[in-house]
Write a protein that holds these residues in place. Structure first.
Motif, PDB file in Angstrom:
ATOM      1  N   TRP A  60      35.902   1.787  21.394  1.00 15.41           N
ATOM      2  CA  TRP A  60      35.145   2.465  20.338  1.00 15.41           C
ATOM      3  C   TRP A  60      35.041   1.594  19.087  1.00 15.41           C
ATOM      4  O   TRP A  60      33.975   1.458  18.484  1.00 15.41           O
ATOM      5  CB  TRP A  60      35.805   3.811  20.016  1.00 15.41           C
ATOM      6  CG  TRP A  60      35.128   4.592  18.932  1.00 15.41           C
ATOM      7  CD1 TRP A  60      35.650   4.976  17.744  1.00 15.41           C
ATOM      8  CD2 TRP A  60      33.764   5.079  18.933  1.00 15.41           C
ATOM      9  NE1 TRP A  60      34.726   5.672  17.010  1.00 15.41           N
ATOM     10  CE2 TRP A  60      33.563   5.749  17.717  1.00 15.41           C
ATOM     11  CE3 TRP A  60      32.713   4.999  19.838  1.00 15.41           C
ATOM     12  CZ2 TRP A  60      32.336   6.335  17.380  1.00 15.41           C
ATOM     13  CZ3 TRP A  60      31.503   5.586  19.507  1.00 15.41           C
ATOM     14  CH2 TRP A  60      31.323   6.244  18.302  1.00 15.41           C
ATOM     15  N   GLN A  84      20.118  -7.603  21.509  1.00 15.68           N
ATOM     16  CA  GLN A  84      20.564  -7.040  22.784  1.00 15.68           C
ATOM     17  C   GLN A  84      19.484  -6.152  23.389  1.00 15.68           C
ATOM     18  O   GLN A  84      19.382  -6.013  24.603  1.00 15.68           O
ATOM     19  CB  GLN A  84      21.845  -6.202  22.603  1.00 15.68           C
ATOM     20  CG  GLN A  84      23.072  -6.993  22.241  1.00 15.68           C
ATOM     21  CD  GLN A  84      23.580  -7.851  23.394  1.00 15.68           C
ATOM     22  OE1 GLN A  84      23.031  -7.820  24.483  1.00 15.68           O
ATOM     23  NE2 GLN A  84      24.597  -8.641  23.144  1.00 15.68           N
ATOM     24  N   LEU A 127      32.666  -1.237  19.775  1.00 17.89           N
ATOM     25  CA  LEU A 127      31.298  -0.722  19.841  1.00 17.89           C
ATOM     26  C   LEU A 127      30.749  -0.528  18.426  1.00 17.89           C
ATOM     27  O   LEU A 127      29.589  -0.862  18.134  1.00 17.89           O
ATOM     28  CB  LEU A 127      31.300   0.616  20.595  1.00 17.89           C
ATOM     29  CG  LEU A 127      29.991   1.060  21.216  1.00 17.89           C
ATOM     30  CD1 LEU A 127      29.513   0.062  22.258  1.00 17.89           C
ATOM     31  CD2 LEU A 127      30.160   2.429  21.876  1.00 17.89           C
ATOM     32  N   ARG A 128      31.569  -0.031  17.531  1.00 19.81           N
ATOM     33  CA  ARG A 128      31.137   0.161  16.140  1.00 19.81           C
ATOM     34  C   ARG A 128      30.910  -1.174  15.459  1.00 19.81           C
ATOM     35  O   ARG A 128      29.977  -1.334  14.660  1.00 19.81           O
ATOM     36  CB  ARG A 128      32.187   0.972  15.373  1.00 19.81           C
ATOM     37  CG  ARG A 128      32.222   2.423  15.824  1.00 19.81           C
ATOM     38  CD  ARG A 128      33.305   3.192  15.127  1.00 19.81           C
ATOM     39  NE  ARG A 128      33.103   3.255  13.686  1.00 19.81           N
ATOM     40  CZ  ARG A 128      34.010   3.720  12.839  1.00 19.81           C
ATOM     41  NH1 ARG A 128      35.167   4.144  13.279  1.00 19.81           N
ATOM     42  NH2 ARG A 128      33.763   3.759  11.553  1.00 19.81           N
ATOM     43  N   ALA A 151      27.663  -2.427  16.577  1.00 16.67           N
ATOM     44  CA  ALA A 151      26.551  -1.634  16.051  1.00 16.67           C
ATOM     45  C   ALA A 151      26.166  -2.040  14.628  1.00 16.67           C
ATOM     46  O   ALA A 151      25.010  -1.860  14.233  1.00 16.67           O
ATOM     47  CB  ALA A 151      26.917  -0.153  16.088  1.00 16.67           C
ATOM     48  N   ALA A 191      22.456   0.513  26.674  1.00 12.87           N
ATOM     49  CA  ALA A 191      21.445   0.956  25.709  1.00 12.87           C
ATOM     50  C   ALA A 191      20.159   0.173  25.934  1.00 12.87           C
ATOM     51  O   ALA A 191      19.048   0.720  25.877  1.00 12.87           O
ATOM     52  CB  ALA A 191      21.958   0.757  24.286  1.00 12.87           C
ATOM     53  N   VAL A 243      26.608  -1.646  25.312  1.00 16.45           N
ATOM     54  CA  VAL A 243      25.398  -2.016  24.563  1.00 16.45           C
ATOM     55  C   VAL A 243      24.294  -2.411  25.549  1.00 16.45           C
ATOM     56  O   VAL A 243      23.119  -2.088  25.361  1.00 16.45           O
ATOM     57  CB  VAL A 243      25.695  -3.175  23.574  1.00 16.45           C
ATOM     58  CG1 VAL A 243      24.438  -3.652  22.888  1.00 16.45           C
ATOM     59  CG2 VAL A 243      26.705  -2.731  22.536  1.00 16.45           C
ATOM     60  N   GLY A 287      22.540  -6.269  17.584  1.00 15.88           N
ATOM     61  CA  GLY A 287      21.948  -5.033  18.087  1.00 15.88           C
ATOM     62  C   GLY A 287      20.493  -5.214  18.479  1.00 15.88           C
ATOM     63  O   GLY A 287      20.086  -4.858  19.584  1.00 15.88           O
TER      64      GLY A 287
END
Lengths: 261, 263
Positions: B19, B35, B22-23, B26, B119, B116, B32
């Motif tokens: 987590w 990707q 991931l933050r 981000a 996403a 990611v 971001g």
């Protein structure tokens, strides 16, 4: 005489100092091996799609792959001054800006040209695509013109990179646009009309078309129109780039933002 | 702390590191955007090529593959540079001296990168639908989601293995870049393995994404994805085991030669 020295010696020095990919640990994988894999990838995708011959993808991707060294090296050779904290030193010198910035483009073009021809040779050999011996010289010339126009576009991006933080985003997206639009993999006739219209104004489109013509055995006269348009684009983008650099210099002096990253 | 208690804390650690990373990913606009956009560029090129001549089934095949390419990209380039990035951030020493095994910290970081990539997969499927009008029918949704999750975890484990395998290469990102296109080819994202030279097939079979992609396609088509899923999971576990051994070896070497923080 001073301008000639700034152009040749200054350009080479700046290029060697600021283009960090010259290390063999980066240069070989990124600028020599990667383009060959790009050729193989699209040649096999092309076979699966049943769209064009291997020769189409070998030439298209070999010429398009010159955009990586052009875009990366040119933006680094300009915006790198800001990251190295030397932009102020460079801009307070009385040296003329045109030879100073154009001199940096010369090694960029030479390097991109050599990389592109390398991938053309290796990619072609791996896929069994042979270019007629007599066609190598005109094809090489066309690739050189393509590198000139792509470096000219990169000069404009270099000016933008003096403002933006993520120069690599800029160069990667430009590389992507050229990959899709230049006709390297998708024939212009298969593109939506508005994309094909944009392609006419982007570097490499005409060089790729000319290289394909010449490799197929056409005379240079038949490709002269395409080469002329590619050269015109080179002149146009160089002018825009130099004007943009001048504007950025004036703005950064006025707002005291010379090295604000 | 007892061994059992320490083991019991592992799932929480994995979740927290995943987590947290991931933050961190981000907040990087460059990371971001690229990707998502980078695989989209290649997906667009491929779909423009396929739509000229191919039938609907081939387009669906290409769309699923193009969508999953983003996960491989996230792994190949980003994961290869994982340890170097920790070095540059000045956090490698902290990770090394922590009482937790290095592998348990690196694994969730790789998993965050693969997330990611997921996403990017979603973005590509959306792009294919909106721009090219291609909708991917999913005949077995439960198997499809399971295949996707197992594939992402297996790719994360491969990313972990890559990160420790190339740690001695100073510019690991360049090496990771080079792996991007061959991976797309070898794992059959866009081109069936039957179109590639025969000697390539054994290499493809050693790559978990090849099986993961097969499972995703089978479940989307309503076939039997279980055999491919089993191979994908098995290879993922093998990567984890090999990666764990290599990470211990390189860590011991770095401690012995005092090279942990050398960039």
């Amino acid at each position: 005489m001073r301008s000639v020295r700034v152009f040749f010696i200054g350009g080479l020095l700046a290029y060697r100092a600021l283009f960090s990919w010259l290390s063999p640990w980066i240069f070989i994988p990124t600028l020599l091996v990667l383009p060959v894999f790009q050729i193989l990838l699209f040649a096999f995708v092309g076979r699966h799609a049943g769209l064009e011959s291997d020769e189409f993808y070998v030439i298209g991707n070999a010429v398009q792959s010159s955009s990586t060294p052009c875009l990366a090296a040119m933006t680094m050779a300009i915006a790198g001054e800001r990251y190295e904290r030397t932009l102020g030193v460079v801009l307070v010198t009385p040296a003329r800006r045109v030879p100073m910035f154009l001199g940096r483009a010369l090694p960029v073009v030479a390097n991109a040209w050599a990389c592109s021809l390398f991938s053309l040779l290796v990619g072609g050999t791996l896929l069994g695509v042979g270019i007629h011996a007599g066609a190598w010289l005109p094809v090489s010339l066309v690739v050189l013109v393509g590198c000139l126009s792509c470096s000219a576009l990169a000069l404009s991006l270099g000016a933008l990179a003096l403002r933006l933080r993520d120069t690599s985003t800029l160069t990667n997206i430009t590389y992507g646009v050229l990959l899709i639009v230049s006709g390297a993999n998708v024939p212009l006739a298969a593109l939506p009309a508005w994309l094909a219209a944009i392609a006419e104004w982007l570097p490499l489109t005409h060089a790729i078309a000319a290289a394909r013509l010449l490799a197929a055995g056409a005379s240079f006269d038949r490709a002269a129109g395409l080469v002329g348009r590619e050269l015109l684009l080179a002149v146009g983008y160089t002018t825009v780039g130099l004007l943009a650099l001048r504007y950025q210099e004036m703005q950064s002096r006025r707002h005291a933002t010379l090295e604000v990253a | 702390m007892s061994r059992l208690k320490r083991l019991g804390r592992m799932p929480r650690l994995v979740l927290v590191v995943w987590w947290l990373h991931l933050r961190m990913l981000a907040v990087s606009a460059f990371g971001g955007l690229m990707q998502i956009v980078w695989p989209l560029i290649f997906a667009t090129s491929a779909l423009l090529m396929f739509r000229v001549t191919a039938d609907e089934q081939v387009l669906i095949y290409a769309t699923l593959g193009a969508a999953a390419m983003g996960i491989w990209s996230a792994m190949a380039t980003t994961a290869s540079n994982m340890l170097q990035a920790q070095r540059w951030a000045g956090t490698l020493e902290l990770i090394v001296v922590a009482p937790t095994p290095l592998a348990v910290i690196l694994l969730p970081i790789a998993l965050a990168m693969a997330t990611v990539g997921m996403a990017s997969m979603g973005a590509t499927l959306l792009w294919a639908g909106l721009v090219f009008g291609i909708t991917v029918p999913v005949a077995s949704p439960v198997e499809f989601v399971l295949s996707l999750v197992v594939t992402v975890i297996a790719m994360a484990l491969l990313g972990f293995l890559l990160s420790v395998a190339v740690v001695r290469y100073r510019t690991a990102w360049a090496l990771g870049n080079v792996l991007e296109f061959p991976g797309w080819l070898l794992c059959g994202f866009l081109v069936p393995l039957t179109l590639l030279p025969g000697w390539v097939t054994p290499i493809s079979y050693l790559l978990a994404p090849t099986w993961g992609m097969a499972a995703i396609r089978e479940s989307a088509a309503g076939g039997d994805p279980w055999r491919a899923l089993l191979f994908c999971a098995g290879l993922g576990l093998a990567y984890a085991a090999i990666g764990g051994l290599i990470s211990e070896a390189v860590l011991n070497s770095a401690r012995r030669h005092a090279t942990v923080s050398l960039t």
